[in-house]
Design an enzyme around this catalytic site. Structure first.
Site, PDB file in Angstrom:
ATOM      1  N   CYS A   4     -12.573  11.427 -25.965  1.00  0.00           N
ATOM      2  CA  CYS A   4     -12.355  11.077 -27.391  1.00  0.00           C
ATOM      3  C   CYS A   4     -10.870  11.023 -27.715  1.00  0.00           C
ATOM      4  O   CYS A   4     -10.452  11.420 -28.816  1.00  0.00           O
ATOM      5  CB  CYS A   4     -13.072  12.047 -28.331  1.00  0.00           C
ATOM      6  SG  CYS A   4     -14.839  12.093 -28.102  1.00  0.00           S
ATOM      7  N   LYS A  15     -17.417  25.510 -29.715  1.00  0.00           N
ATOM      8  CA  LYS A  15     -16.353  25.649 -28.705  1.00  0.00           C
ATOM      9  C   LYS A  15     -15.875  27.093 -28.603  1.00  0.00           C
ATOM     10  O   LYS A  15     -15.050  27.431 -27.765  1.00  0.00           O
ATOM     11  CB  LYS A  15     -15.164  24.751 -29.066  1.00  0.00           C
ATOM     12  CG  LYS A  15     -15.495  23.267 -28.956  1.00  0.00           C
ATOM     13  CD  LYS A  15     -14.249  22.448 -29.035  1.00  0.00           C
ATOM     14  CE  LYS A  15     -14.542  21.004 -29.376  1.00  0.00           C
ATOM     15  NZ  LYS A  15     -14.991  20.200 -28.241  1.00  0.00           N
ATOM     16  N   GLN A  62      -9.299  23.415 -30.222  1.00  0.00           N
ATOM     17  CA  GLN A  62      -9.083  23.890 -28.851  1.00  0.00           C
ATOM     18  C   GLN A  62      -8.316  25.198 -28.809  1.00  0.00           C
ATOM     19  O   GLN A  62      -8.325  25.883 -27.774  1.00  0.00           O
ATOM     20  CB  GLN A  62      -8.345  22.818 -28.024  1.00  0.00           C
ATOM     21  CG  GLN A  62      -9.147  21.552 -27.773  1.00  0.00           C
ATOM     22  CD  GLN A  62     -10.359  21.780 -26.882  1.00  0.00           C
ATOM     23  OE1 GLN A  62     -10.454  22.763 -26.145  1.00  0.00           O
ATOM     24  NE2 GLN A  62     -11.306  20.865 -26.932  1.00  0.00           N
ATOM     25  N   HIS A  97      -7.511  13.901 -30.900  1.00  0.00           N
ATOM     26  CA  HIS A  97      -8.937  13.642 -30.684  1.00  0.00           C
ATOM     27  C   HIS A  97      -9.335  12.638 -31.775  1.00  0.00           C
ATOM     28  O   HIS A  97      -8.791  12.691 -32.890  1.00  0.00           O
ATOM     29  CB  HIS A  97      -9.697  14.956 -30.862  1.00  0.00           C
ATOM     30  CG  HIS A  97     -11.158  14.895 -30.553  1.00  0.00           C
ATOM     31  ND1 HIS A  97     -12.072  14.317 -31.408  1.00  0.00           N
ATOM     32  CD2 HIS A  97     -11.861  15.334 -29.493  1.00  0.00           C
ATOM     33  CE1 HIS A  97     -13.285  14.422 -30.886  1.00  0.00           C
ATOM     34  NE2 HIS A  97     -13.193  15.031 -29.714  1.00  0.00           N
ATOM     35  N   ASP A 138      -5.796  20.821 -36.619  1.00  0.00           N
ATOM     36  CA  ASP A 138      -7.037  20.769 -35.851  1.00  0.00           C
ATOM     37  C   ASP A 138      -6.967  21.901 -34.820  1.00  0.00           C
ATOM     38  O   ASP A 138      -6.299  21.786 -33.799  1.00  0.00           O
ATOM     39  CB  ASP A 138      -7.151  19.396 -35.171  1.00  0.00           C
ATOM     40  CG  ASP A 138      -8.374  19.301 -34.282  1.00  0.00           C
ATOM     41  OD1 ASP A 138      -9.070  20.315 -34.104  1.00  0.00           O
ATOM     42  OD2 ASP A 138      -8.615  18.202 -33.737  1.00  0.00           O
TER      43      ASP A 138
HETATM   44  N1  PLP Z   1     -10.615  18.088 -32.228  1.00  0.00           N
HETATM   45  C1  PLP Z   1     -10.452  18.448 -30.948  1.00  0.00           C
HETATM   46  C2  PLP Z   1      -9.070  18.757 -30.453  1.00  0.00           C
HETATM   47  C3  PLP Z   1     -11.540  18.529 -30.091  1.00  0.00           C
HETATM   48  O1  PLP Z   1     -11.371  18.887 -28.826  1.00  0.00           O
HETATM   49  C4  PLP Z   1     -12.828  18.217 -30.605  1.00  0.00           C
HETATM   50  C5  PLP Z   1     -14.013  18.239 -29.713  1.00  0.00           C
HETATM   51  O2  PLP Z   1     -13.931  17.937 -28.557  1.00  0.00           O
HETATM   52  C6  PLP Z   1     -12.944  17.855 -31.943  1.00  0.00           C
HETATM   53  C7  PLP Z   1     -11.817  17.805 -32.729  1.00  0.00           C
HETATM   54  C8  PLP Z   1     -14.287  17.541 -32.551  1.00  0.00           C
HETATM   55  O3  PLP Z   1     -15.075  18.670 -32.564  1.00  0.00           O
HETATM   56  P1  PLP Z   1     -16.631  18.554 -32.948  1.00  0.00           P
HETATM   57  O4  PLP Z   1     -17.202  17.457 -32.119  1.00  0.00           O
HETATM   58  O5  PLP Z   1     -17.165  19.898 -32.596  1.00  0.00           O
HETATM   59  O6  PLP Z   1     -16.710  18.272 -34.392  1.00  0.00           O
END
Ligand code: PLP
Length: 420
Positions: free
Chosen positions: A368, A228, A205, A125, A202
């Protein structure tokens, strides 16, 4: 087929699931973008604001003491949820905030320079890519990536070659937000530890769907987002090993993170407060704890079995529809019920609008993850992602709708009705 899980009872906790879209029941398959919130979370945030709202850690009055207690209790609850100690859990604005904090702090600490390398994956992401790009650009370090194979798995042979004595950081997603594949955390940690590199996970998910024990996972730092995981917006958490957090300087500075300040310099509190400058997302922390308690109130093994069933039904159903190309189509990996796909001859946005006309909410675009889409020769895809409240019938509604897409747009032969 009987589900090994009382999904009807779970659904009753989500007011939004009563919504209709153009007279049809909402089928919410966009939990990968943001989860819906159970009543317990909505109530917790409102009750805090109605009865305990006050600035934390700084008032002498009763409300301030109550708010502080609720805020720090929330930290204990959320830390326990990931197997951690409360002092290892830093509140952030979300995963993005946490990843920027880590990369920024490493930069401030001067921990990287010319000749050093940061390793990420091709499946990031942007939140776990751009902060590292910035860090590399500012320090002269080199950013490298572990390629993704055609089936969506990480190329672990390449990873073993890439991670070497120059590597200072290995950052990777627990689960890709496009591929839904659970990455081999232990193997990546072993490679990174072998060369003394810091690992950053990270867990955005994975946190809503898999049991997390971050200290046992072997990683050094991890992040996830509250919104999430059935919690509110504007809050997330960064977890770190004691010695790793201890060695990091603050990224943001200001009120609430100091012991003494003179006109020339400041002394900082130990973690986690060292990383929590300024007014914190207090009602959100309290509501995130409520989300974690709500989730923990279910038989999570049964919930995961339910989601695994949805995953198989979704992926096999999509596979059986003509003109559908799945991203990350492999049976060889553990997965979450999240699947991105492209429809031959129809733009992802058109697919999204068509599904919406059937009451089905999915995400469309690059999610993203532009480099990953480019790797598969795409600029956009459609992503369906389920949650604990998703039913098999909803997956079938979604599949029936997808079956009709190409026919509706006059592309190829329609397989509408092919699914019973
Ligand atoms: N990392 C992953 C794998 C994600 O799916 C997301 C959000 O879609 C993020 C990071 C970023 O999360 P946030 O926008 O809640 O900071």
């Amino acid at each position: 087929m009987t589900l090994p899980f009382d999904v009807a009872a779970v659904r009753a906790d989500f007011p939004i699931l009563e919504t209709e879209i153009d007279g049809q029941p909402l089928v919410y398959l966009d939990s990968g973008a943001t989860s819906q919130k159970p009543r317990a979370v909505l109530d917790a945030e409102r009750e805090f604001l109605e009865r305990a709202n006050s600035a934390v850690h700084r008032g002498a009055h009763t409300l301030a003491a109550d708010a502080t207690e609720l805020f720090e209790d929330a930290r204990i609850t959320v830390a326990e949820f990931v197997g951690a100690e409360p002092e290892q859990l830093v509140w952030t604005s979300g995963a993005t905030g946490g990843l920027n904090l880590i990369a920024g702090s490493l930069g401030y600490a001067g921990r990287l320079g010319e000749g050093d390398e940061i390793v990420v994956t091709e499946a990031e992401h942007h939140a776990n890519l751009i902060p590292w790009q910035e860090l590399a650009a500012r320090t002269g370090a080199r950013l490298r990536h572990i390629p993704v194979l055609d089936d969506g798995m990480l190329d672990m042979h390449a990873a073993a070659d890439l991670i070497g004595e120059r590597t200072k950081v290995v950052a990777f997603p627990h689960v890709s937000n496009v591929l839904g594949i659970v990455n081999p955390v232990a193997k990546l940690v072993t490679l990174a530890r072998g060369v003394g590199a810091l690992t950053v996970l990270d867990a955005c998910q994975s946190a809503p769907h898999l049991a997390l024990d971050l200290p046992a996972s072997g990683v050094d730092l991890a992040v996830f987002s509250g919104h999430k995981i059935y919690g509110p917006y504007g809050i997330g958490a960064l977890w770190g090993r004691d010695e790793v957090l201890e060695a990091l300087p603050p990224f943001t500075t200001g009120g609430s993170m100091i012991t003494t300040v003179s006109l020339d310099k400041a002394e900082y509190l130990p973690p986690p407060q060292r990383f929590e400058a300024g007014t914190q997302p207090v009602s959100q922390a309290v509501a995130l704890a409520a989300a974690v308690r709500w989730l923990g109130g279910h038989d999570l093994d049964a919930a995961r079995a339910h989601e695994a069933l949805l995953e198989t039904r979704m992926r096999e159903g999509l596979r059986s529809i003509d003109g559908i190309r799945l991203l990350g189509d492999t049976d060889a990996a553990e997965r979450i019920a999240l699947q991105a796909f492209a429809v031959d001859g129809v733009h992802a946005h058109d697919v999204g609008q068509f599904l919406d006309s059937r009451g089905v909410a999915v995400r469309v675009g690059h999610h993203c993850a532009q480099p990953l889409h480019r790797r598969f020769g795409l600029t956009a895809s459609v992503r369906a992602s389920a949650a604990i409240h998703t039913t098999e019938e909803e997956i079938d509604t979604f599949l029936d709708a997808v079956s009709g897409v190409r026919g509706f747009f006059g592309v190829g032969a329609s397989t509408a009705g092919a699914r019973a």
